[in-house]
Scaffold this motif. Structure first.
Motif, mmCIF file in Angstrom:
data_model
loop_
_atom_site.group_PDB
_atom_site.id
_atom_site.type_symbol
_atom_site.label_atom_id
_atom_site.label_comp_id
_atom_site.label_asym_id
_atom_site.label_seq_id
_atom_site.Cartn_x
_atom_site.Cartn_y
_atom_site.Cartn_z
ATOM 1 N N GLY A 1 45.856 42.705 35.355
ATOM 2 C CA GLY A 1 45.045 41.391 35.073
ATOM 3 C C GLY A 1 44.396 41.724 33.592
ATOM 4 O O GLY A 1 44.504 42.493 32.966
ATOM 5 N N GLU A 2 43.360 41.055 33.491
ATOM 6 C CA GLU A 2 42.571 40.996 32.274
ATOM 7 C C GLU A 2 41.538 42.295 32.142
ATOM 8 O O GLU A 2 41.109 42.716 31.095
ATOM 9 C CB GLU A 2 41.801 39.780 32.089
ATOM 10 N N GLY A 3 41.303 42.933 33.151
ATOM 11 C CA GLY A 3 40.490 44.117 33.185
ATOM 12 C C GLY A 3 40.923 45.425 33.444
ATOM 13 O O GLY A 3 41.732 45.509 34.140
ATOM 14 N N GLY A 4 40.631 46.451 32.626
ATOM 15 C CA GLY A 4 41.088 47.893 32.990
ATOM 16 C C GLY A 4 40.121 48.368 33.816
ATOM 17 O O GLY A 4 40.193 48.449 35.109
ATOM 18 N N CYS A 5 39.436 49.255 33.297
ATOM 19 C CA CYS A 5 38.373 50.081 34.050
ATOM 20 C C CYS A 5 37.359 49.189 34.729
ATOM 21 O O CYS A 5 37.160 49.372 35.877
ATOM 22 C CB CYS A 5 37.509 50.930 32.981
ATOM 23 N N ALA B 1 44.431 38.848 40.233
ATOM 24 C CA ALA B 1 44.662 39.375 38.719
ATOM 25 C C ALA B 1 43.558 38.946 37.957
ATOM 26 O O ALA B 1 43.190 39.533 36.597
ATOM 27 C CB ALA B 1 46.001 39.847 38.264
ATOM 28 N N THR B 2 43.331 37.663 38.087
ATOM 29 C CA THR B 2 42.533 36.624 37.261
ATOM 30 C C THR B 2 41.476 35.853 37.982
ATOM 31 O O THR B 2 41.840 35.632 39.231
ATOM 32 C CB THR B 2 43.428 35.720 36.372
ATOM 33 N N LEU B 3 40.379 35.431 37.217
ATOM 34 C CA LEU B 3 39.352 34.597 37.927
ATOM 35 C C LEU B 3 40.250 33.273 38.535
ATOM 36 O O LEU B 3 39.910 32.583 39.544
ATOM 37 C CB LEU B 3 38.381 34.233 37.211
ATOM 38 N N ALA B 4 40.854 32.702 37.645
ATOM 39 C CA ALA B 4 41.783 31.430 38.043
ATOM 40 C C ALA B 4 42.314 31.779 39.235
ATOM 41 O O ALA B 4 42.638 30.762 40.007
ATOM 42 C CB ALA B 4 42.562 30.791 37.052
ATOM 43 N N ASP C 1 33.007 37.315 48.178
ATOM 44 C CA ASP C 1 33.121 38.693 47.387
ATOM 45 C C ASP C 1 33.984 38.806 46.273
ATOM 46 O O ASP C 1 33.684 39.275 45.532
ATOM 47 C CB ASP C 1 32.884 39.732 48.271
ATOM 48 N N GLY C 2 35.380 38.211 46.844
ATOM 49 C CA GLY C 2 36.355 38.238 45.980
ATOM 50 C C GLY C 2 36.128 37.452 44.555
ATOM 51 O O GLY C 2 36.333 37.867 43.588
ATOM 52 N N LEU C 3 35.550 36.434 45.014
ATOM 53 C CA LEU C 3 35.183 35.421 43.830
ATOM 54 C C LEU C 3 34.255 35.892 42.894
ATOM 55 O O LEU C 3 34.306 35.974 41.782
ATOM 56 C CB LEU C 3 34.723 34.060 44.255
ATOM 57 N N ARG C 4 33.425 36.445 43.553
ATOM 58 C CA ARG C 4 32.039 37.226 42.586
ATOM 59 C C ARG C 4 32.716 38.369 41.665
ATOM 60 O O ARG C 4 32.371 38.789 40.594
ATOM 61 C CB ARG C 4 31.025 37.441 43.303
ATOM 62 N N GLY C 5 33.420 39.114 42.381
ATOM 63 C CA GLY C 5 34.094 40.365 41.779
ATOM 64 C C GLY C 5 35.020 39.932 40.625
ATOM 65 O O GLY C 5 34.862 40.512 39.523
ATOM 66 N N HIS D 1 48.633 41.882 40.523
ATOM 67 C CA HIS D 1 49.264 40.888 40.204
ATOM 68 C C HIS D 1 50.023 40.289 41.529
ATOM 69 O O HIS D 1 50.473 39.247 41.475
ATOM 70 C CB HIS D 1 50.146 41.044 39.160
ATOM 71 N N HIS D 2 50.135 41.013 42.446
ATOM 72 C CA HIS D 2 50.736 40.766 43.729
ATOM 73 C C HIS D 2 49.868 40.108 44.592
ATOM 74 O O HIS D 2 50.367 39.229 45.637
ATOM 75 C CB HIS D 2 51.647 41.740 44.263
ATOM 76 N N HIS D 3 48.623 40.403 44.466
ATOM 77 C CA HIS D 3 47.495 39.831 45.644
ATOM 78 C C HIS D 3 47.568 38.412 45.807
ATOM 79 O O HIS D 3 47.797 37.913 47.101
ATOM 80 C CB HIS D 3 46.006 40.332 45.269
ATOM 81 N N LEU D 4 47.645 37.566 44.822
ATOM 82 C CA LEU D 4 47.870 36.133 44.980
ATOM 83 C C LEU D 4 48.924 35.572 45.898
ATOM 84 O O LEU D 4 48.916 35.124 46.817
ATOM 85 C CB LEU D 4 47.357 35.326 43.827
#
Length: 371
Positions: A188-192, A111-114, A345-349, A87-90
């Motif tokens: 974010g919205e995904g765990g594993c 943390a999220t696609l948006a 790559d970040g966007l696709r991930g 959550h700090h990345h953006l």
């Protein structure tokens, strides 16, 4: 040639990944950690600065203070590396890029696609280097596997199987490293799927050179009371029609860090395992098997250039990280780094995480994947 000066965001007391980034960045003596805002708590940031043996005046209490002070110095930082929770990345990347400072970030991008889409716009407007530490793309034999597939050694790819089993979250999530990964507010919205599934996804596309175009996801939350997925099964279809399977789990008791990729074409197949990273196995249609070892004359130029020791002297996780930092240092100095993961790559991930979460939640069956 002077060393590039790095500032770190995150990596405070108790951090696992902060010291890893520091060791990897400094391994080739091209980069030096000189500053950081290691924690939002001023005392903890100072304590981390002491452990990293940097000037106490350059262990800052907040990011704006670090960016302002370092920009004013004649020997200020050349880039920042972000090693804080997702959550700090953006906000951290935005602040650095808008201050004119390039960014190396731990994965996933946000943390999220948006947020990833917002960050992509910021990166494009800034026109500065931005990279992601998808660690496994730095292993020499992963790059050798990619080169062999690109050269046609396996023929037309038909099947890709990528697995990432762990067992460390089989019970209660205790400790700093576990707690934030199961917290939607920080992970974010995904765990594993966001912690290790995205690594497996990136590795599959990186090694094969193929993009995923459809997926069918089944994400489970196995441990009672957990709010994010901890066990994932995803079927994939690639742009050339190849089929794939992606398995990621953090509740497989006894598993450590068992990332493995297998790829099969109409002429042969290959296998690489992260827990035995210095061996690449290739199978041919006639029944023959070739064992490729790191540090030998069998390697192509890219893999050979990123191998530091002779054959039989194992290299691994830290050296793979260091290869990404070497690529990034070259990028900052004006050299091309075509295999270094970046914002696309970040966007696709992030799109993979969001699509898999939504498809599993809605039981949507096969869904298109396009970003």
């Amino acid at each position: 040639m002077r060393r590039l000066r790095m500032g770190m965001i995150g990596g405070g007391p108790g951090s696992f990944i902060g010291p890893v980034h520091r060791i990897a960045a400094e391994l080739d003596r091209e980069i030096e950690l000189v500053a950081g805002v290691f924690s939002s708590d001023a005392g903890r940031s100072r304590a981390a600065g002491e452990s990293y043996r940097i000037d106490p005046a350059r262990a800052y209490s907040d990011l704006p203070a670090m960016l302002a002070a370092e920009k004013a110095r004649g020997d200020g930082i050349d880039f920042v590396t972000i090693v804080s929770p997702n959550h700090h990345h953006l906000p951290a990347a935005r602040a650095a890029l808008e201050a004119g400072i390039p960014v190396m970030s731990d994965k996933p991008a946000t943390a999220t696609l948006a947020e990833a889409k917002e960050l992509a716009g910021i990166v494009r407007r800034a026109g500065l280097p931005y990279a992601l530490t998808y660690t496994y793309s730095g292993y020499p034999l992963v790059r050798e596997a990619r080169a062999r597939i690109a050269a046609g050694a396996l023929g037309v790819i038909r099947k890709v199987v990528v697995e990432y089993p762990q067992g460390w979250l089989s019970g209660a999530a205790e400790g700093k490293q576990a707690e934030w990964r199961v917290d939607p507010a920080r992970a974010g919205e995904g765990g594993c799927i966001g912690d290790i599934g995205v690594h497996a996804f990136q590795l599959a596309e990186f090694v094969t050179g193929l993009r995923v175009t459809e997926l069918l996801a089944d994400l489970g939350t196995v441990v009672p009371g957990r709010l994010l997925d901890d066990d994932c099964s995803v079927l994939l279809r690639f742009e050339n029609g190849a089929r794939g399977v992606l398995l990621a789990s953090q509740i497989e008791v006894g598993e450590l860090n068992g990332l493995r990729i297998r790829a099969y074409g109409d002429k042969g197949g290959l296998v690489w395992r992260q827990e035995e990273p210095n061996t690449l196995t290739l199978h041919s249609l006639d029944g023959g098997t070739e064992i490729v070892r790191a540090g030998t004359v069998l390697l192509g130029p890219d893999a050979a250039a990123r191998t530091r020791t002779p054959g039989g002297h194992p290299e691994g996780y830290l050296e793979a990280f260091a290869n990404l930092y070497r690529d990034f240092a070259g990028l900052l100095r004006g050299a091309p780094a075509p295999l270094l993961p970046g914002i696309e790559d970040g966007l696709r991930g992030m799109a993979f995480i969001a699509t898999a979460v939504a498809a599993s939640r809605d039981r949507a069956g096969w869904v298109p994947f396009d970003i």
